[in-house]
Design an enzyme around this catalytic site. Structure first.
Site, mmCIF file in Angstrom:
data_model
loop_
_atom_site.group_PDB
_atom_site.id
_atom_site.type_symbol
_atom_site.label_atom_id
_atom_site.label_comp_id
_atom_site.label_asym_id
_atom_site.label_seq_id
_atom_site.Cartn_x
_atom_site.Cartn_y
_atom_site.Cartn_z
ATOM 1 C CB SER A 92 32.135 57.682 100.254
ATOM 2 O OG SER A 92 31.505 57.724 98.351
ATOM 3 C CD GLU A 188 37.457 59.998 98.824
ATOM 4 O OE1 GLU A 188 37.545 59.652 97.945
ATOM 5 O OE2 GLU A 188 36.560 60.143 99.814
ATOM 6 C CG HIS A 253 35.882 56.512 96.885
ATOM 7 N ND1 HIS A 253 35.914 57.919 96.951
ATOM 8 C CD2 HIS A 253 34.086 55.842 96.629
ATOM 9 C CE1 HIS A 253 34.929 58.388 97.034
ATOM 10 N NE2 HIS A 253 34.181 57.305 97.340
#
Length: 283
Positions: A92, A188, A253
């Protein structure tokens, strides 16, 4: 709840016969900005102290690290380099630290689950793949996914990537890489609607950052809207690059996320859905 999740994650690490040391400010909240975990200075000091501690072998992030960009320039990179290589695990917003460790330290890092993340605590696949990458890296030289090829083919390069929006926000910052040329890009994101993904990819295309990329693997797109619409955007923006592209590769995620090493030479086979590392991630 944050304390309970952290305690559960620490229990898993202890079951691996690790001795986790919790940084002093890991459960802090910023006094003014509720979306930040503690002040920039305190978070940077925690990271610096852990990295420079000779008894610490790895820095495993507790959470996704929103605001990690804010602490990059507060770190003493000469001291981090002098402390020698360590293992960094996170994803992230930790993408900012992956990028900094790559460009400033030349290190392999692990895009993998965080210690207090729900997926890590509850999902044995995520746990097992991280554990194997840390302790039996030869056993995960080939990372396989059930995904399919958006653009078929094979490509070779050095792995890089992370959270797409973070990579875009790194453009023009000190120490940021100039582009993905020659690399295998693994990307992502979370909670970015299709039109935002379109905008981010268009920025990367227009800036030339994607020029010469060798191949692309796409991870999870949690809460990014209907996947069919997003898939159309991904094909539209990435299909014209003329390189292999594989979707739903199982990192990021999503549930049971795989651990992906960055900074390792590898071959991507889009049709087979495999990423085969030239050497073990932590060789």
């Amino acid at each position: 709840m944050r304390e309970e999740r952290l305690a559960a994650g620490l229990d898993i690490l202890r079951a691996w016969e690790l001795d986790p040391v919790v940084a002093p400010h890991v459960l802090d909240r910023h006094p003014d900005f509720p979306y930040l975990a503690g002040t920039d200075a305190d978070r940077a000091a925690d990271f610096q102290a852990a990295w420079c501690d000779p008894d610490v072998s790895a820095v495993l992030c507790a959470r996704g690290g929103y605001g990690a960009q804010r602490m990059v320039e507060l770190l003493d990179w000469d001291a981090l380099r002098a402390a020698g290589p360590k293992v960094l695990v996170g994803f992230s917003d930790i993408t900012a630290l992956h990028e900094a460790c790559a460009s400033r330290l030349g290190l392999v890092t692990l895009h993998g689950p965080m210690a207090s993340a729900v997926d890590f605590i509850k999902n044995t696949r995520a746990q097992d793949h991280l554990r194997a990458t840390l302790f039996e890296p030869e056993s995960v030289r080939t990372i396989a996914s059930p995904g399919s090829a958006l653009v078929p083919g094979r490509a070779r390069g050095v792995t890089l990537g992370g959270c797409l929006s973070m990579l875009a926000s790194e453009l023009g910052t000190p120490g940021a890489r100039s582009g993905a040329r020659g690399g295998l890009l693994l990307i992502e994101d979370v909670a970015e609607e299709a039109y935002r993904i379109d905008r981010i990819l268009t920025q990367l295309l227009r800036s030339g950052w994607l020029d010469g990329v060798a191949g692309i693997a796409l991870g999870s797109w949690e809460r990014c809207g209907p996947y069919e619409l997003l898939r159309t955007v991904l094909v539209d923006r990435l299909g014209g690059l003329g390189v292999p592209v594989v979707e739903e590769f199982g990192f990021g995620h999503g549930e049971g996320a795989l651990t992906i090493p960055f900074g390792v030479g590898a071959e991507l086979d889009a049709e087979a859905g495999t990423l085969t590392l030239d050497v073990p991630a932590l060789a």
